[in-house]
Design an enzyme around this catalytic site. Sequence first.
Site, PDB file in Angstrom:
ATOM      1  N   THR A  13      -3.143 -12.154  -7.286  1.00 13.79           N
ATOM      2  CA  THR A  13      -3.223 -11.293  -8.458  1.00 13.79           C
ATOM      3  C   THR A  13      -1.962 -10.442  -8.576  1.00 13.79           C
ATOM      4  O   THR A  13      -1.353 -10.067  -7.580  1.00 13.79           O
ATOM      5  CB  THR A  13      -4.462 -10.386  -8.405  1.00 13.79           C
ATOM      6  OG1 THR A  13      -4.343  -9.448  -7.328  1.00 13.79           O
ATOM      7  CG2 THR A  13      -5.727 -11.223  -8.206  1.00 13.79           C
ATOM      8  N   SER A  15       1.139 -11.217  -9.739  1.00 16.16           N
ATOM      9  CA  SER A  15       2.142 -11.964  -8.956  1.00 16.16           C
ATOM     10  C   SER A  15       3.321 -12.488  -9.760  1.00 16.16           C
ATOM     11  O   SER A  15       3.972 -13.440  -9.355  1.00 16.16           O
ATOM     12  CB  SER A  15       1.450 -13.142  -8.254  1.00 16.16           C
ATOM     13  OG  SER A  15       0.624 -13.868  -9.147  1.00 16.16           O
ATOM     14  N   THR A  16       3.627 -11.860 -10.889  1.00 20.31           N
ATOM     15  CA  THR A  16       4.759 -12.334 -11.681  1.00 20.31           C
ATOM     16  C   THR A  16       6.086 -11.732 -11.217  1.00 20.31           C
ATOM     17  O   THR A  16       7.153 -12.159 -11.663  1.00 20.31           O
ATOM     18  CB  THR A  16       4.553 -12.005 -13.167  1.00 20.31           C
ATOM     19  OG1 THR A  16       4.375 -10.584 -13.321  1.00 20.31           O
ATOM     20  CG2 THR A  16       3.345 -12.735 -13.723  1.00 20.31           C
ATOM     21  N   TYR A 154      -3.359   7.609  -5.780  1.00 24.59           N
ATOM     22  CA  TYR A 154      -2.922   6.287  -5.316  1.00 24.59           C
ATOM     23  C   TYR A 154      -3.366   6.052  -3.876  1.00 24.59           C
ATOM     24  O   TYR A 154      -3.949   5.011  -3.545  1.00 24.59           O
ATOM     25  CB  TYR A 154      -1.408   6.178  -5.428  1.00 24.59           C
ATOM     26  CG  TYR A 154      -0.814   4.952  -4.760  1.00 24.59           C
ATOM     27  CD1 TYR A 154      -0.929   3.690  -5.346  1.00 24.59           C
ATOM     28  CD2 TYR A 154      -0.137   5.056  -3.544  1.00 24.59           C
ATOM     29  CE1 TYR A 154      -0.384   2.573  -4.742  1.00 24.59           C
ATOM     30  CE2 TYR A 154       0.412   3.945  -2.940  1.00 24.59           C
ATOM     31  CZ  TYR A 154       0.289   2.700  -3.540  1.00 24.59           C
ATOM     32  OH  TYR A 154       0.821   1.588  -2.930  1.00 24.59           O
TER      33      TYR A 154
END
Length: 264
Positions: A13, A15-16, A154
């Site tokens: 997920t 992962s570009t 975060y």
Amino acid sequence: MKIDLSGKTAVITGSTAGIGFAIAEGLAKAGATVVLNGRKQEVVDAAVKRLAGLGEGAQIRGVAADLGTQEGCEKLIAAEPSCDILVNNVGIFGPQDFFETPDSQWQRFFDVNVMSGVRMSRAYLPGMSDRKWGRVIFISSESALNIPADMIHYGFTKTANLSLSRGLAKRMAGTGVTVNAILPGPTLSDGLEEMLKKAGTGSGKPIEEQAAEFVMEHRPSSIIQRAATVEEVANLVVYTASPQASATTGAALRVDGGTVETIA
């Protein structure tokens, strides 16, 4: 050690680019069929073309879906109903003071960084269990242990990743499926590079030097005294996904450059 993932399908997920893309490349080099994911179709298509162009010979596919939503997760699962390796990598980060972080931001970080992994794991783990083999890997962070004062929202989500991975490892006991978390430290990904460019404090210096200065200012406990590369993080993920890592489960595996001040 030769890692061979031929015949295995890996869904990564987010992962570009960055760590996610490096993980996809590493798994492809090991022979896995790789499914890339991003939010925009044109970005996914470009990443698929780029990875296929590296000539590793692996099958590369892509699915555009926003995994910060239930609908996006369902879209990816419908397109790829089965996998052997799931890497829950998608995530967002950014500094914001606790007293200036609204509920909507907390919810957004939780949906993207936590619920995406919950939904994807819930969808794919039963099939892995039926086949008596599978790997689920959560990309957490050293911030799960070293909660940053300027990114509490975060750090909270990355600690949640550790709870999920440990609990799911226990849930899958005896099935041949392992579940682990990877804890990168500061990594020279696209996200960090963009953050450094926005800060503009190291203008004119090589990006690696800017990243090293950032690490020493914000993570002075770093032993390697620099940012890790995305490939260094991906190497640990590929091993964790391998047959050779069959006795490693329920673990929080650090690739943090020694940033976390503990020997355990």
